[in-house]
Every structure is written in C-alpha cells, then in structure tokens.
Motif scaffolding. Structure first.
Motif, PDB file in Angstrom:
ATOM      1  N   LEU A 356      31.226  44.986  45.892  1.00 22.94           N
ATOM      2  CA  LEU A 356      31.903  45.170  47.161  1.00 22.94           C
ATOM      3  C   LEU A 356      32.204  43.822  47.760  1.00 22.94           C
ATOM      4  O   LEU A 356      33.346  43.729  48.232  1.00 22.94           O
ATOM      5  CB  LEU A 356      30.832  45.676  48.047  1.00 22.94           C
ATOM      6  N   ALA A 357      31.700  42.838  47.511  1.00 24.61           N
ATOM      7  CA  ALA A 357      32.273  41.470  47.816  1.00 24.61           C
ATOM      8  C   ALA A 357      33.726  41.035  47.355  1.00 24.61           C
ATOM      9  O   ALA A 357      34.399  40.532  47.778  1.00 24.61           O
ATOM     10  CB  ALA A 357      31.310  40.223  47.561  1.00 24.61           C
ATOM     11  N   LEU A 358      33.826  41.427  45.810  1.00 29.87           N
ATOM     12  CA  LEU A 358      34.827  41.167  45.364  1.00 29.87           C
ATOM     13  C   LEU A 358      36.129  42.221  45.889  1.00 29.87           C
ATOM     14  O   LEU A 358      37.005  41.512  45.852  1.00 29.87           O
ATOM     15  CB  LEU A 358      34.936  41.418  43.696  1.00 29.87           C
ATOM     16  N   TYR A 452      30.901  33.647  43.447  1.00 33.71           N
ATOM     17  CA  TYR A 452      31.675  33.560  44.601  1.00 33.71           C
ATOM     18  C   TYR A 452      32.679  32.491  44.650  1.00 33.71           C
ATOM     19  O   TYR A 452      33.836  32.567  45.104  1.00 33.71           O
ATOM     20  CB  TYR A 452      30.624  33.312  45.948  1.00 33.71           C
ATOM     21  N   LYS A 453      32.277  31.217  44.076  1.00 30.34           N
ATOM     22  CA  LYS A 453      33.214  30.045  43.875  1.00 30.34           C
ATOM     23  C   LYS A 453      34.436  30.571  43.439  1.00 30.34           C
ATOM     24  O   LYS A 453      35.519  30.167  43.556  1.00 30.34           O
ATOM     25  CB  LYS A 453      32.519  29.128  43.192  1.00 30.34           C
ATOM     26  N   LYS A 454      34.146  31.332  42.050  1.00 32.16           N
ATOM     27  CA  LYS A 454      35.641  31.670  41.286  1.00 32.16           C
ATOM     28  C   LYS A 454      36.479  32.548  42.133  1.00 32.16           C
ATOM     29  O   LYS A 454      37.542  32.681  42.286  1.00 32.16           O
ATOM     30  CB  LYS A 454      35.109  32.129  40.064  1.00 32.16           C
ATOM     31  N   THR A 455      35.619  33.466  42.782  1.00 36.85           N
ATOM     32  CA  THR A 455      36.488  34.368  43.810  1.00 36.85           C
ATOM     33  C   THR A 455      37.275  33.834  44.837  1.00 36.85           C
ATOM     34  O   THR A 455      38.489  33.991  44.853  1.00 36.85           O
ATOM     35  CB  THR A 455      35.421  35.540  44.383  1.00 36.85           C
ATOM     36  N   LEU A 456      36.603  32.764  45.345  1.00 34.10           N
ATOM     37  CA  LEU A 456      37.316  32.036  46.458  1.00 34.10           C
ATOM     38  C   LEU A 456      38.380  31.209  45.922  1.00 34.10           C
ATOM     39  O   LEU A 456      39.505  31.190  46.661  1.00 34.10           O
ATOM     40  CB  LEU A 456      36.281  31.325  47.268  1.00 34.10           C
ATOM     41  N   GLU A 457      38.149  30.708  44.631  1.00 32.60           N
ATOM     42  CA  GLU A 457      39.324  29.730  44.038  1.00 32.60           C
ATOM     43  C   GLU A 457      40.344  30.538  43.707  1.00 32.60           C
ATOM     44  O   GLU A 457      41.577  30.169  44.095  1.00 32.60           O
ATOM     45  CB  GLU A 457      38.564  29.142  42.802  1.00 32.60           C
ATOM     46  N   GLN A 507      48.746  42.997  33.345  1.00 27.79           N
ATOM     47  CA  GLN A 507      48.776  42.050  32.106  1.00 27.79           C
ATOM     48  C   GLN A 507      47.481  41.962  31.529  1.00 27.79           C
ATOM     49  O   GLN A 507      46.995  42.086  30.393  1.00 27.79           O
ATOM     50  CB  GLN A 507      49.418  40.852  32.845  1.00 27.79           C
ATOM     51  N   SER A 508      46.388  41.391  32.464  1.00 22.12           N
ATOM     52  CA  SER A 508      45.033  40.917  32.055  1.00 22.12           C
ATOM     53  C   SER A 508      44.132  40.917  33.232  1.00 22.12           C
ATOM     54  O   SER A 508      44.388  41.092  34.379  1.00 22.12           O
ATOM     55  CB  SER A 508      45.367  39.614  31.422  1.00 22.12           C
ATOM     56  N   ILE A 509      43.011  40.930  32.790  1.00 20.14           N
ATOM     57  CA  ILE A 509      41.634  40.780  33.730  1.00 20.14           C
ATOM     58  C   ILE A 509      41.856  39.345  34.389  1.00 20.14           C
ATOM     59  O   ILE A 509      41.895  38.268  33.571  1.00 20.14           O
ATOM     60  CB  ILE A 509      40.660  40.954  32.881  1.00 20.14           C
ATOM     61  N   LEU A 510      41.704  39.169  35.553  1.00 23.61           N
ATOM     62  CA  LEU A 510      41.658  38.038  36.291  1.00 23.61           C
ATOM     63  C   LEU A 510      40.140  37.607  36.595  1.00 23.61           C
ATOM     64  O   LEU A 510      39.800  36.410  36.635  1.00 23.61           O
ATOM     65  CB  LEU A 510      42.362  38.146  37.746  1.00 23.61           C
ATOM     66  N   HIS A 511      39.418  38.588  37.114  1.00 22.37           N
ATOM     67  CA  HIS A 511      37.979  38.193  37.560  1.00 22.37           C
ATOM     68  C   HIS A 511      37.303  39.589  37.697  1.00 22.37           C
ATOM     69  O   HIS A 511      37.898  40.664  37.815  1.00 22.37           O
ATOM     70  CB  HIS A 511      38.097  37.646  38.911  1.00 22.37           C
ATOM     71  N   GLN A 512      35.950  39.554  37.446  1.00 21.01           N
ATOM     72  CA  GLN A 512      35.172  41.117  37.542  1.00 21.01           C
ATOM     73  C   GLN A 512      33.852  40.572  38.089  1.00 21.01           C
ATOM     74  O   GLN A 512      33.435  39.397  37.944  1.00 21.01           O
ATOM     75  CB  GLN A 512      35.257  41.546  36.194  1.00 21.01           C
ATOM     76  N   SER A 513      33.491  41.628  38.697  1.00 14.83           N
ATOM     77  CA  SER A 513      32.165  41.372  39.382  1.00 14.83           C
ATOM     78  C   SER A 513      30.960  41.468  38.385  1.00 14.83           C
ATOM     79  O   SER A 513      29.872  41.066  38.887  1.00 14.83           O
ATOM     80  CB  SER A 513      32.061  42.379  40.558  1.00 14.83           C
ATOM     81  N   GLY A 514      31.091  42.097  37.311  1.00 15.97           N
ATOM     82  CA  GLY A 514      30.044  42.282  36.226  1.00 15.97           C
ATOM     83  C   GLY A 514      30.321  42.165  34.925  1.00 15.97           C
ATOM     84  O   GLY A 514      31.356  41.213  34.646  1.00 15.97           O
TER      85      GLY A 514
END
Ligand code: NOJ
Length: 536
Positions: A356-358, A452-457, A507-514
């Motif tokens: 949910l946060a992502l 969280y840090k990666k998400t905010l970055e 194109q590609s996966i950038l970030h995932q929560s799990g």
C-alpha cells in the motif's frame, strides 16, 4: 529535479511525534535536542520536510495539544533557543520545518482561561471562550447535549454555575472565534514562528473553529461521537456519512473567513505552507479549505482508514484527486499519524503495508510519513494503567485510545530502551521493537527502512512521480489496481491472496514491494499482496 515551483506541492513530509522520537537529556521523554541528533537520519531518508507535533508550553493532558503558551517551548522539549537551533540545523540539512498550531482550543492553564475563571459571567475574559448558563431549574444541566470527542459531556461547570464548552478534554476549553481578540492573538502566534523561520503549519482541528447553534441539542450525540473517532468501526460508513454531513461544531462555512485572513499573512512570507486537519463529509467539502486564497494543503482521512482492497483504494484515490483538482490544490496522502493505528497493525501484515505504501507513493501530490512507519513498526500495547491518552483515561480504559501508535522509537537493538533514552521511556516499548531498530534496519538491505529509502529516491528523480502529472487508471481484473503516470511509469498492485498475470506494455521493473515479481515478454507475474513500479 523541480517538478514545479512550490516545494510543498509534492513534498514528502515526515511527521515527528517529539515526545517519542529521541531523548537527548535522559528523562525518558523525547526532546528537541533529540530531534537535532536525529537530523542525519532524517536527511538520509530522502524527505523534504519534518512536521513536529506540538512542543509548546502545556500541562500535557492531551499529548501537548492542550497549549498553555503557544509562543513558548515546553521545558520538557527544551527552550526557544533549541527550537531556533533545530530550525537552523534542519535547514542546513536541506529539510523544511513545519510546526503544529492548535486554534480550536487552549489549555485551561492558558492565562486567558485562568482570567476567565476568575472573571464574572458575561465579562470580556469569558467572551474569549464559550461560557453559558446551564439548563434546568438552577442551571444544573449542560447548555446542550453535545459530547466531548474524548467521551463524557462537552461541558464543564465552574463553581459559580456557568458552563464552558470543550470538544476535547475538560482542560481544553474551546476558543470563541467570533471574538476579534482571538484572531489577533493567533496572528501574533503565526508571525512569531514564521519570523523565527519555520516553513509552515499543520492546523489542528482546522474545521472546528466556528460553532453554530450552540444552544440546540444534537439528534444523536452518542453516535456522532463514535462517528468522529476515525479508529473505531462501531459505526457504519452510512451512519458516519449521515452524521458528518450535518455537524453543528465542525465544517461551518464561517471557518473559511479565518483561513482567508491567515493566507494573507502567509503570502507576506516566502515559500511557506499550511496543511489543515479536517474530517468532513462529503469529502468534496475538503476542497473548500484549499481554495487559492485559503490553505495550501488539506489532509484526507480516506487513506488512514483504507482497506487493502483495490476497488476501494481506486475509488478513494480518484475521488480525492478529482475533488481537489477543482480548486487546483495538490492531494496529500497519509497512511498513519499519531491518532490512528499503525498501518502494519491495521492491515495485519507487513507485505500489505509495504504494497500500500508503494502504491501511495506513486500518487500525485504530497506524501506524509509518520515516524516509525518507515521501519514497519507495529503498534505498541500496554496495560490501561500505563496509558496516557485522555481517551483511555476519560473512558476508564473502555476505549484504549491512541497510545499504541505513540510508543518511543527503537534506535538500537542492543542499547537499553532500544537507544531511545537512557531512562525508562514515558510509554513502554514492546520487546519486539528491537527487531525494528533503526541501526539494524540501516544495514539490512531487505529492511522496511531501505525499501522506503529506495521508494523516496526513485520518487524524487522519476519525472512521472510526485508532481501533479496525469494519472490514468487502467482496466484490470478484480482485486488488482493498475495506473499509469506520465511520462513512463506503470503501477500495478495485487490486493488478492493469489498471484496474478497481466498483459501490459512496459520496459522493465523499477521497484517492487516484495519478492518474486516477473516481467517477461509483456507479461507481468505479480505475487499476492505486492505492488510493482514498471518503467514504460
Ligand atoms: C487532533 C490531534 O491530532 C489530536 O492528537 C488531538 O487530541 C486533537 N486534535 C485535539 O487537539
């Protein structure tokens, strides 16, 4: 990258509950020196601003939301010089500073209320609050049947027989905003802190300042009290909507005059902002608070209550975005605060909380994070005798109140009191809190903190994120929420218990929560309770 010219429009704002953040002077209570010590940590998160819950002089009957002197710092937190130093050091670390302001009520320890208690009925000193004679033969009955939001009647009687109104604790008398003296005093307070260099205010109970029909009984005061507690499920959504859409003491039209006055003051300063707290219904009325000549941001309560359910999330997000767009205001998103259960505890799962946060971090507008949320911290638990919230005290423990989300932060797994303080903390920490210590999470690549840090970055640098750019919801199967942000981002959240497959161009996966997300040949494979950001 600047996505527009007002920093606050898509800022990430971290809420500090100062009493529980970090204790530098070893009395078991967090303080301003502790916040200063924590600045390197705060800056490392990638946030834009910190918002501090109140630190003003107060007898502390309601977590410092009972203010005895709004232009001084409570000795528990430090001194005015500490506040100045904090503002300076935060600015040097690249962080803006937002303070709380509490205009609905003062503490009964405030000099005005002390004067009012000594003064006669009908005096100018009493006219700063809501004093009335009671009903009944000798005035022994309350002037109306309103309840305090903290249980019990909203009225307390003085020995001379008059009653005063308090929507919260009896030590929090409501101010009378029909009185020009109240306006003048708040202007003084706003300017005092703005001149000291703060960047904005969070306005407590911003919808409550104007009362109407004070001498008229409410049709169902007990149910209304329940409907106003956002952390109870004792009322249905329909009941809440019905009661909230017609309240004599909240969301009266006259309140907007006050914010028009305040906006003129803010406009004299550079780059300052306000965010209002308002629990109103229908939510379209939130937009009234952020018209161009009023406040800058307004909280919505939808996401503090939202279930992990794709359809409900989509409905709330699109409603809030479109309602605020009517007045050109950016939406805000908060999943936790000091008044509501922590997300992990509310959803009962770290995986759902992260997902949910992502998803939320990809929505347009401004994002609020409550201290400890970034650690995946669950609520604390404690016996009723250890509780400090006036809700728990006034209800004699029938309602446990809000202490669970206010437990002091764990900084280190190996130090006494998890490094929060050298002294026993004001609320007991759970033994499990060592698992969430900042020090341990910093060095664990899989931790919530690093997530969280990666998400905010990514949010800071990706051209589609933050900002107020377009969001388009995609058609998807039940339980799946998918949307695009331009340019170049697709977000998909799977709120179901099983993995899902979805055809989609990216194109590609950038970030995932799990873990376990796959994207190959236009086919996304998304595990249960997971959100993914894909580059398009
Ligand atoms: C809302 C604040 O967030 C809460 O903590 C407080 O008890 C009430 N307003 C009264 O000030």
């Amino acid at each position: 990258m600047m996505k527009h010219d007002s920093w606050w429009r898509d800022a990430v704002i971290y809420q500090i509950y100062p009493r529980s953040f970090r204790d530098a002077n070893g009395d078991g209570e967090g303080d301003l020196a502790g916040v200063i010590e924590g600045l390197p940590y705060l800056a490392s998160l990638g946030i834009d601003a910190i918002w501090l819950s109140p630190i003003y002089r107060s007898p502390n009957n309601d977590g410092f939301y009972d203010v005895a002197d709004p232009r001084d710092i409570d000795p528990l937190f430090g001194t005015l010089a500490d506040a100045e130093l904090l503002i300076k050091e935060a600015h040097a670390a690249g962080l803006k500073v937002i303070f709380d302001i509490i205009p609905n009520h003062f503490s009964s320890d405030h000099i005005w209320f002390q004067e009012a208690m000594r003064a006669a009925p009908g005096s100018a000193a009493r006219a700063r609050f809501h004093f009335y004679d009671g009903r009944g033969e000798s005035g022994e009955l309350t002037p109306n049947n309103w309840n305090s939001l903290f249980t019990g009647p909203a009225w307390t009687r003085l020995p001379d027989g008059q009653w005063y109104l308090h929507l919260f604790d009896s030590s929090q008398p409501d101010l009378n905003w029909d009185n020009p003296e109240v306006h003048a005093d708040f202007e003084k307070t706003l300017r005092f802190w703005l001149d000291l260099g703060i960047d904005g205010f969070r306005i407590d109970v911003s919808h409550g300042l104007v009362k109407e029909d004070i001498l008229v009984d409410h049709r169902d005061p007990d149910l209304l009290t329940k409907a106003l507690r956002i952390d109870t499920t004792d009322v249905t959504a329909e009941q809440r909507a019905d009661l909230l859409s017609d309240m004599p003491f909240f969301d009266r039209d006259g309140v907007h005059e006050i914010y028009r006055e305040w906006r003129k003051i803010f406009n004299e300063y550079k780059d300052r902002m306000t965010v209002g707290e308002a629990f109103v219904y229908p939510t379209s009325r939130l937009a009234n608070y952020v018209r161009p000549d009023e406040l800058h941001q307004i909280f919505n309560f939808d996401f503090l209550l939202i279930e992990w359910d794709a359809a409900k999330i989509r409905e709330a997000a699109s409603r809030v975005i479109s309602e605020l767009a009517t007045v050109g205001a950016p939406p805000t998103w908060a999943l936790n605060n000091h008044d509501s259960p922590r997300l992990v505890s509310r959803l009962g799962s770290l995986a759902k909380a992260r997902a949910l946060a992502l998803l939320t971090a990809a929505l347009p507008g401004s994002l609020y994070i409550y201290q400890g949320e970034e650690l995946g911290l669950p609520d604390g638990d404690m016996p009723v005798s250890a509780r400090k919230d006036p809700i728990a005290i006034r209800s004699k423990g029938a309602d446990l109140g809000r202490d669970g989300c206010r437990v002091p932060l764990p900084w280190s797994a190996h130090q006494p009191h998890f490094g929060f303080s050298s002294h026993t903390p004001w609320l007991p920490q759970m033994s499990s809190y060592g698992d969430y210590a900042i020090e341990s999470e910093v060095s664990d690549p899989e931790s919530s903190l690093n997530f969280y840090k990666k998400t905010l970055e990514i949010r800071k640098h990706h051209p589609a994120l933050g900002g107020e750019g377009q969001i388009t919801f995609l058609e998807s199967e039940p339980g799946v929420l998918a949307f695009t942000r331009v340019p170049g981002l697709v977000v998909v959240a799977n709120t179901t218990d099983g993995s899902i497959q979805m055809k989609l161009e990216a194109q590609s996966i950038l970030h995932q929560s799990g873990h376990g997300v796959n994207y190959v040949a236009d086919l996304l494979d998304l595990p249960a309770h997971t959100t993914v950001w894909l580059q398009r």
